[in-house]
Scaffold this motif. Structure first.
Motif, PDB file in Angstrom:
ATOM      1  N   UNK A 174       0.835  -1.194   0.000  1.00 39.43           N
ATOM      2  CA  UNK A 174       0.000   0.000   0.000  1.00 39.43           C
ATOM      3  C   UNK A 174       0.868   1.241   0.000  1.00 39.43           C
ATOM      4  N   UNK A 175       2.036   1.137   0.592  1.00 40.47           N
ATOM      5  CA  UNK A 175       2.937   2.278   0.552  1.00 40.47           C
ATOM      6  C   UNK A 175       3.851   2.204  -0.662  1.00 40.47           C
ATOM      7  N   UNK A 176       4.200   1.012  -1.076  1.00 36.98           N
ATOM      8  CA  UNK A 176       5.104   0.842  -2.207  1.00 36.98           C
ATOM      9  C   UNK A 176       4.499  -0.154  -3.186  1.00 36.98           C
ATOM     10  N   UNK A 177       3.676   0.309  -4.104  1.00 38.81           N
ATOM     11  CA  UNK A 177       3.050  -0.630  -5.032  1.00 38.81           C
ATOM     12  C   UNK A 177       4.122  -1.443  -5.751  1.00 38.81           C
ATOM     13  N   UNK A 178       3.972  -2.752  -5.722  1.00 41.67           N
ATOM     14  CA  UNK A 178       5.053  -3.544  -6.271  1.00 41.67           C
ATOM     15  C   UNK A 178       4.515  -4.820  -6.897  1.00 41.67           C
ATOM     16  N   UNK A 179       5.350  -5.423  -7.729  1.00 40.40           N
ATOM     17  CA  UNK A 179       5.066  -6.778  -8.176  1.00 40.40           C
ATOM     18  C   UNK A 179       5.754  -7.713  -7.195  1.00 40.40           C
ATOM     19  N   UNK A 180       5.001  -8.597  -6.616  1.00 42.76           N
ATOM     20  CA  UNK A 180       5.572  -9.510  -5.631  1.00 42.76           C
ATOM     21  C   UNK A 180       5.711 -10.889  -6.253  1.00 42.76           C
ATOM     22  N   UNK A 181       6.916 -11.410  -6.271  1.00 42.62           N
ATOM     23  CA  UNK A 181       7.157 -12.763  -6.763  1.00 42.62           C
ATOM     24  C   UNK A 181       7.506 -13.631  -5.570  1.00 42.62           C
ATOM     25  N   UNK A 182       6.704 -14.621  -5.314  1.00 40.24           N
ATOM     26  CA  UNK A 182       6.952 -15.486  -4.169  1.00 40.24           C
ATOM     27  C   UNK A 182       7.514 -16.801  -4.679  1.00 40.24           C
ATOM     28  N   UNK A 183       8.724 -17.107  -4.286  1.00 41.68           N
ATOM     29  CA  UNK A 183       9.349 -18.346  -4.737  1.00 41.68           C
ATOM     30  C   UNK A 183       9.272 -19.361  -3.609  1.00 41.68           C
ATOM     31  N   UNK A 184       8.511 -20.429  -3.826  1.00 43.43           N
ATOM     32  CA  UNK A 184       8.393 -21.476  -2.809  1.00 43.43           C
ATOM     33  C   UNK A 184       9.037 -22.741  -3.349  1.00 43.43           C
ATOM     34  N   UNK A 185      10.086 -23.168  -2.675  1.00 37.78           N
ATOM     35  CA  UNK A 185      10.750 -24.387  -3.130  1.00 37.78           C
ATOM     36  C   UNK A 185      10.074 -25.577  -2.465  1.00 37.78           C
ATOM     37  N   UNK A 186       9.484 -26.430  -3.281  1.00 39.44           N
ATOM     38  CA  UNK A 186       8.779 -27.595  -2.740  1.00 39.44           C
ATOM     39  C   UNK A 186       9.735 -28.772  -2.641  1.00 39.44           C
ATOM     40  N   UNK A 187       9.584 -29.497  -1.544  1.00 40.90           N
ATOM     41  CA  UNK A 187      10.422 -30.686  -1.396  1.00 40.90           C
ATOM     42  C   UNK A 187       9.639 -31.893  -1.875  1.00 40.90           C
TER      43      UNK A 187
END
Lengths: 311, 591
Positions: free
Chosen positions: A56-69
């Motif tokens: 909300x303060x810093x509009x951004x593209x968020x990339x969430x990297x989840x490494x699955x085991x």
């Protein structure tokens, strides 16, 4: 809106992002940075939530990297990328892509992230937990202008603190340091009022608190006095004492958000000094994207002689 | 662009420090051992609080705290005065950009604290500042008004105002920190006893809250009370800063109603307060977009080369309100839109748009450049043809039936007060010669909007045939000051399809989109700047006088020629205003 993609590639994710934006009718958005969150399933929910609030303060593209085991050998040999694209009201003020990597893709997550970065905008990499030994040399960390770790999320903070000190590169920063800003601001303001040379200092905190250690090192570097570390029951940092020839300057926060400031010769007064949630820490972190030289000073615990960047 | 604004902040801070360095260096070898081995940049260290320089001996003997009641042991103030003026806070460093610019020890005294502005803007702004950690520990707020209140009643009023109007969420601990420093002084402006009580309250706060004698007096009262209040402040020794501390006066518009009255008013205030310590609030200058005009022009390369008569056709500056005068008949009638808005807000916006690059980003350099613009402003020879005034007439506006100006309560049927004003100005310098600046403002217009539109000339030659460019307008850069703060660039683009056809498109930058939904309110910024002693965003008395010099001939002409034109409420002003631009072969933008 939400678009799910299974066994996909970065270019398909890009297409889905454009499709999503067209669908909600805002083809042009003013996003200012790309935030890469590297995490596991366990921490993903809270981290995404914090990042969305900070967006909300810093509009951004968020990339969430989840490494699955992978649980069985067959999955291990079959590399795969799943993605979940969220735009519009489900993604704060920006867009969120959750990337789940399986098998060998996990080793090459940077190859997935690179094509998804916003053009020209700065990149921030955040490890809510399990940060690499050397963040700047990590393949994902190398993409970022700013790398955020958190000493609160490690098993043995003092050992990791030493590792961070060894591997420090400009652009590194840690949420344990961010947590101190209010304390440091109030200490500086207190000293503005006391206007006296500090001859001794003490930081009281719960045992093995990395923020307390950083605070003590910062004070040592700036005040050139030895800072005593006193262990208390906590929570986190409870008291800082600065001894001057006129008496002690004390900020005391035994519990709750209200602290007491005592200056020599003046009655005690109260200060609001709350423990901030992760989203606020993150928002502060994103306000400046250049190297935090003072963090380096605090990590090393000694004053640096290099001249100020541009004054 | 965020780096830009912060970079300017840094420069700004450094300048403040630069000014104090010689003084600091002269001081006997700073009592702080840390200073010896500190990095070369250390003289700058105190910059977090530029007013730091003022504090040195503040706590010396004979100062407020010593005579206050209560517990200040007599020996302590003497001991505290030990560090010499060159003292630099070792915990501050220009490299430490996380530490916010916190105001030094200080207090704020508000006169007319029961007023609307105070409740809706000032008190919430103080709370928001505290919530953001930008106020010093021990910051104190003193209210002065004709009410039979105790301190607690006052705190109650502030509490309600904060809950209702503050921008940031209400937090009990922040409130408690603030509430401890709230005092109320009941009384009239004639009442010597009340001012005596105020002086005692201030002394007591110095002792109990460590405000170090630094006070800003906010005169949120009608200007006719200014003389009385400042005289009383002087009489009771409140305007005289103890050695090493400051006393500042904050005043709101109107700054007079013509050049003569403005000069009188300035003389009255300056008799008591040093001109540098008088802060005139023009809340427009506290807005992010207005500050961004300077960032836009002087931190970028792509705008400045075309920001001149070779490329700019004309500039339109608009401030429109959709409301009428409401209950302000007494204030508004006889003043009118031009005096109320053009003299201060619009001329300030024009100065920022037209001025040359200042030597640096400090108050003195900005003043120099703005004054140069004001002095170069030329009124049209024929005021009748190039100025227009109007009054709103009753109509249906936005689905509601509204009354005309002359039907408003308390307005004389024959009133000639303007609720709409438009004037054409020229700027006689090399950059702007021949480029008209059209300024307009009005009440009961189409919608609430303030914007600066820089309209560019058409391309000198178009390779496309006339049919292709029929729908193509002039390029424009529009700075939207409020609401929806941001900027729009308008240019032509090909319409998709087989034929060559061009049409205007816009490219948009919105603050709400690129940074924060939480950009601070103008009053937050301005109050903090007063406490920091940073005068960049405050018009100085020379500017006020120059802008009256520009407006006075227009008002005189209007007073002796004709009557205001009537315009339909909810429209974009009288037909005469459209004709005024049509004469120049131009038309108003629909904002």
């Amino acid at each position: 809106m939400k678009i799910d993609l299974t066994d996909t590639t970065a270019s398909k994710v890009n297409k889905a992002l454009v499709r999503g934006r067209r669908a909600i009718g805002t083809p042009a958005v003013g996003m200012v940075l790309t935030m890469v969150i590297v995490t596991d399933e366990e921490n993903a929910y809270d981290s995404i939530k914090a990042a969305e609030e900070a967006s909300h303060e810093h509009p951004s593209r968020t990339l969430v990297v989840i490494k699955r085991h992978a649980r069985n050998p067959r999955e291990r040999t079959h590399p795969r990328l799943d993605a979940e694209v969220r735009v519009g009201s489900e993604a704060g003020t920006g867009e969120t892509v959750v990337l789940r990597t399986y098998g060998e893709v996990s080793e090459h997550a940077d190859s997935v992230v690179l094509p998804l970065l916003l053009p020209d905008a700065p990149v921030v990499v955040w490890w809510p937990a399990d940060a690499p030994e050397d963040p700047a040399r990590d393949p994902l960390g190398a993409l970022g202008r700013r790398r955020i770790t958190d000493l609160y999320a490690v098993e043995n903070p003092m050992a990791v603190l030493r590792a961070r000190q060894r591997s420090y590169a400009p652009g590194d920063t840690d949420l344990a340091w961010t947590r101190l800003t209010l304390w440091r601001s109030m200490l500086a303001a207190a000293l503005d009022q006391a206007r006296a040379a500090v001859t001794s200092a003490a930081v009281e905190a719960e045992a093995d608190n990395p923020a307390a250690e950083l605070l003590a090192r910062w004070l040592e570097a700036r005040l050139r006095v030895r800072v005593d570390r006193v262990v208390t029951a906590g929570p986190v940092v409870t008291t800082v004492r600065l001894g001057t020839e006129d008496g002690e300057v004390v900020i005391d926060r035994p519990e709750g958000p209200l602290a007491t400031l005592t200056l020599p010769g003046q009655p005690a007064r109260r200060l609001a000094l709350k423990v901030r949630p992760t989203s606020e820490l993150l928002a502060e972190e994103l306000r400046r994207l250049d190297a935090d030289e003072m963090y380096a000073v605090a990590l090393r615990g000694e004053a640096t002689e290099e001249p100020a960047a541009h004054v | 662009m965020i780096t830009v604004s912060e970079a300017t902040d840094t420069t700004d801070t450094t300048d403040g420090a630069g000014a104090e360095t010689p003084e600091g260096a002269a001081g006997p070898g700073a009592g702080a051992p840390a200073a010896d081995g500190a990095p070369a940049a250390d003289p700058v260290t105190g910059t977090g609080t530029p007013d730091g320089r003022a504090r040195g001996p503040a706590e010396g003997p004979g100062d407020g705290p010593a005579e206050g009641p209560g517990d200040g042991p007599a020996d302590v103030p003497a001991a505290l005065s030990a560090p010499p003026a060159g003292w630099a806070n070792p915990l501050r460093d220009p490299r430490d950009r996380r530490l916010p610019k916190v105001a030094g020890p200080s207090g704020l005294v508000i006169f007319g604290v029961t007023g609307d502005l105070s409740r809706r803007k000032l008190m919430p702004a103080v709370y928001d500042l505290a919530n953001r950690g930008l106020l010093p520990p021990g910051f104190s707020l003193v209210g002065f008004a004709r009410r039979d209140w105790e301190d607690q009643d006052f705190a109650e009023v502030v509490h309600d105002a904060v809950k209702e109007h503050a921008r940031t969420p209400f937090r009990e601990e922040v409130w408690q920190q603030l509430a401890e420093g709230m005092r109320f002084v009941p009384g009239d402006f004639d009442d010597d006893q009340a001012f005596e009580q105020l002086r005692k309250a201030v002394d007591e706060l110095d002792a109990s809250r460590g405000t170090s004698g630094n006070y800003a007096f906010y005169l949120s009262v009608p200007p006719r009370f200014f003389p009385k209040v400042v005289q009383q402040l002087k009489k009771h020794g409140l305007a005289d800063a103890p050695e090493g501390s400051w006393r500042r006066a904050v005043i709101e518009k109107p700054f007079g109603h013509d050049l003569r009255s403005a000069k009188e008013l300035n003389a009255i205030v300056h008799e008591v307060f040093d001109p540098d310590q008088v802060f005139r609030i023009d809340h427009y200058l506290g807005k992010e977009t207005v500050q961004n005009i300077l960032a836009l022009r002087f931190a970028n390369t792509m705008f400045e080369p075309i920001w001149n008569r070779s490329f700019v056709d004309h500039v339109q500056i608009t401030m429109a309100e959709d409301i009428g005068i409401g209950g302000r008949a007494g204030y508004y009638d006889g003043i009118g839109a031009a005096r109320d808005v053009i003299q201060n807000h619009l001329l300030q916006l024009m100065a920022l748009t037209a001025m040359e690059e200042p030597a640096s980003f400090d108050a003195a350099s900005l003043l120099t450049e703005k004054l140069k613009v004001f002095r170069a402003v030329r009124l049209p020879d024929d005021l009748g043809r190039h100025t227009v005034r109007g009054q709103y007439a009753g109509a249906w506006q936005g689905g509601a039936k509204v009354r005309g100006y002359l039907e408003e309560d308390g307005i004389d049927q024959t009133s000639a007060t303007d609720t709409y004003a438009a004037i054409k100005l020229g700027v006689d310098n090399r950059r702007w010669a021949g480029v008209p600046f059209y300024l307009r403002t009005g009440k009961r217009l189409g919608r609430r909007v303030t914007e600066i539109a820089v309209v560019f000339q058409r391309a000198p030659h178009s390779p496309f045939d006339a049919g292709a460019t029929e729908e193509l307008g002039q390029n424009a850069i529009v700075i939207r000051v409020q609401p929806d703060e941001g900027m729009t660039v308008r240019f032509g683009s090909k319409v998709p399809g087989t034929s060559m056809e061009l049409r205007d498109v816009t490219m948009d930058f919105a603050y709400g989109e690129s940074f924060t939904e939480s950009s601070p309110e103008a009053y937050e910024r301005l109050i903090l700047d007063v406490l920091l002693g940073d005068a960049n965003l405050f018009p100085r008395h020379q500017e006020v006088e120059e802008s009256w010099r520009i407006l006075d001939p227009v008002e005189e002409y209007w007073a002796s020629h004709g009557r205001p034109a009537q315009y339909t409420s909810g429209s974009w002003g009288p037909a005469e205003a459209d004709e005024m631009l049509a004469r120049d072969g131009r038309s108003w933008r629909r904002p």
